[in-house]
Design an enzyme around this catalytic site. Structure first.
Site, PDB file in Angstrom:
ATOM      1  N   HIS A  46     106.177 108.622  70.884  1.00  0.00           N
ATOM      2  CA  HIS A  46     106.528 109.415  69.710  1.00  0.00           C
ATOM      3  C   HIS A  46     105.933 108.921  68.392  1.00  0.00           C
ATOM      4  CE1 HIS A  46     108.709 112.442  67.702  1.00  0.00           C
ATOM      5  NE2 HIS A  46     109.795 112.431  68.445  1.00  0.00           N
TER       6      HIS A  46
ATOM      7  N   GLN B  60     115.864 120.833  67.929  1.00  0.00           N
ATOM      8  CA  GLN B  60     115.393 122.137  68.380  1.00  0.00           C
ATOM      9  C   GLN B  60     113.887 122.067  68.570  1.00  0.00           C
ATOM     10  OE1 GLN B  60     115.838 126.703  66.949  1.00  0.00           O
ATOM     11  NE2 GLN B  60     114.931 125.364  65.428  1.00  0.00           N
TER      12      GLN B  60
ATOM     13  N   SER C 117     111.593 118.607  60.027  1.00  0.00           N
ATOM     14  CA  SER C 117     110.220 118.262  59.688  1.00  0.00           C
ATOM     15  C   SER C 117     110.024 118.197  58.176  1.00  0.00           C
ATOM     16  CB  SER C 117     109.257 119.294  60.277  1.00  0.00           C
ATOM     17  OG  SER C 117     107.938 119.052  59.816  1.00  0.00           O
TER      18      SER C 117
END
Length: 538
Positions: A173, A390, A289
């Site tokens: 990540h 999500q 984000s």
């Protein structure tokens, strides 16, 4: 957009105290021209550019067939060094230091660390081909006896193709967020589906050099380290309690008809599920984000709001005797609070990144840690029992990851038009969690929320009956029906609406994405899975 440049050019280098993100950003250095293929726990170098020519699909297939045959040669089997990368970061850093003592190992490590990506050719995952078993096999390989040595968790992009036809990507990540990987994966899928040429089996091309097996010189100390890593990984494999659940009763289209944000709605469903399982709220993480800012990554949407608590209590505790209309008002208030915080987070006005920056500034300036960061409330607020995200996609696939604390849940979801895919995880060893029970409460909560919306957002029963009676007559009753319609429309317009003006829902929804806490590299450091089921044409 800089995260896109790191997809195939970066590497997470383990260190004794802190890892280093190595990114190839120089235009002077040559770009990597090879990938690493993992097959049967063996590692091979496959050059994808030879004599300045990029290999086409037929040549690549020819080389992969050669690798599969080489991996079958039991006489040249080497220890599964990839298992070392699944260990704790400090342990892997020490194991790498031991490996580096031998020149053969240094050369092999260099080839891995400079490659574009890994291609993991896995054996079958087992007789049960459910989404849950596929997800776990992708993520950790299914155990030492299966495909766990077929991974190298320091590499950001690991494309996994199973013998049973399932395929996906395991992501490290630190170089980029989940949305970047999703968009890359969707591009690849659309390219493959729309490609005018068909991949056909081709005869071996004689001028292509044979792929090279990576060699390892393993001392007794390396074997001891491998045994330790294998034992820890096996415990993690047994401990992970994963459930990939497809909720098919409705999807985001129903939620949008209620004039609600699907992401905020699902977050409230997760809060309701946890409260019904454990009778208390907990600190919750939802990634948002911040890519609109230079070098922006994510901030945290704290979904456990007072408004959410008021709603889940009304839905769960019968002693409050809350009416349906009051529950609906609480639902809309909680949706408004969640949406408002989401907007704050994606526009750089949430609290977590700012607090993190202050803490790290104090550390760099050799200052005494401010008391606030040792306060019990701060420490509890950063133990994310519920870590959520999500990850919406244009094609059918899903993401999953492990919990970020021992007694927590990982909950990733992908809302589609008429269904929602949930990937929920916890640890078997925790007596406080149970993935199956959480999913059961989540499904029941979603059904209860739909029932509440249907009760409160439809016209009253007498009016509805009058309308049905009038519409059965096409003569003089037609005039009376037309006279009733304005009254019905007026009634619908006076229904309670959301308490704050929402921005473009699509813009807000695409800003929420996968969380990035870092723990165990195989399950907790942010490794993620994006899975596509070939047999279902997805």
């Amino acid at each position: 957009m800089e995260q896109y440049y790191r997809l195939f050019t970066s590497y997470r280098l383990p260190g004794p105290e802190r890892d280093t993100l190595v990114a190839q950003e120089s235009s002077v250095m040559p770009e990597p021209e090879h990938i690493i293929v993992a097959c049967k726990n063996q590692l091979f170098v496959l050059d994808v550019v030879i004599n300045f020519r990029r290999l086409n699909e037929r040549d690549l297939l020819t080389q992969l067939v050669k690798i599969a045959k080489m991996a079958d040669n039991e006489e040249e089997q080497l220890p599964p060094i990839g298992l070392l990368t699944s260990d704790g970061r400090t342990e892997w850093a020490e194991a790498r230091r031991v490996l580096m003592r031998e020149s053969t190992n240094r050369d092999s490590l260099d080839m891995i660390e400079r490659c574009m990506c890994l291609l993991c050719l896995d054996g079958g995952g087992g007789p049960e081909l459910s989404d849950t078993t596929r997800a776990m096999c992708m993520l950790h390989g299914g155990g030492v006896a299966k495909n766990s040595g077929n991974r190298w968790y320091d590499k950001p992009m690991q494309f996994v193709v199973g013998a049973d036809g399932s395929c996906g990507v395991v992501c490290e990540h630190s170089p980029f967020e989940g949305i970047v990987l999703v968009q890359c994966t969707e591009y690849l899928l659309k390219y493959m589906i729309g490609s005018p040429t068909k991949l056909v089996r081709a005869a071996s091309v004689s001028e292509l050099p044979a792929p090279r097996r990576l060699r390892w010189k393993c001392t007794p100390e390396v074997h001891r380290l491998l045994a330790s890593s294998a034992d820890k990984l096996q415990r993690l494999v047994r401990n992970l309690d994963m459930n990939v659940h497809k909720f098919c009763d409705y999807g985001k289209e129903f939620i949008k008809k209620q004039k609600m944000s699907p992401d905020a709605y699902i977050q409230l469903a997760l809060q309701l599920a946890y409260y019904r399982c454990h009778r208390r709220p907990v600190s919750t993480y939802e990634s948002a984000s911040t890519r609109r800012f230079r070098e922006g990554r994510v901030d945290n949407i704290r979904s456990a709001t007072p408004e959410a608590l008021a709603f889940v209590r009304a839905m769960s505790d019968g002693r409050f005797n809350t009416s349906d209309s009051e529950k609906m008002e609480l639902l809309r208030g909680a949706i408004a609070a969640q949406t408002k915080y989401t907007v704050l987070a994606i526009t750089g006005m949430a609290i977590d990144n700012h607090l993190l920056g202050l803490r790290e500034m104090a550390r760099e300036l050799k200052m005494e840690t401010p008391e606030m960061f040792e306060d019990e409330a701060y420490l509890v607020s950063n133990q994310f029992i519920l870590s959520t995200s999500q990850v919406p996609t244009a094609v059918e696939m899903f993401c999953c990851y492990g919990p970020v604390v021992p007694n927590g849940y990982g909950a990733c979801y992908n809302p589609q038009s008429d269904y929602i895919i949930f990937s929920v995880s916890s640890f078997h060893e925790s007596p406080q969690t149970c993935t199956a029970e959480f999913v059961k409460c989540l499904e029941r909560g979603l059904l209860d929320m739909r029932a509440l919306c249907n009760k409160c957002n439809c016209v009253s029963t007498p009016t509805k009956q009058r309308l049905e009676k009038h519409t059965q007559t096409e003569t003089k009753g037609q005039t009376r029906t037309q006279q009733r319609l304005p009254e019905s429309s007026k009634y619908q317009q006076t229904l309670p609406q959301i308490l704050v003006q929402m921005p473009d829902q699509n813009k807000v929804e695409t800003q929420t994405q996968t969380s990035s806490q870092e723990e165990s590299p195989a399950l907790k450091k942010g490794s993620q899975l994006y899975k596509v089921s070939q047999c279902q044409g997805k």
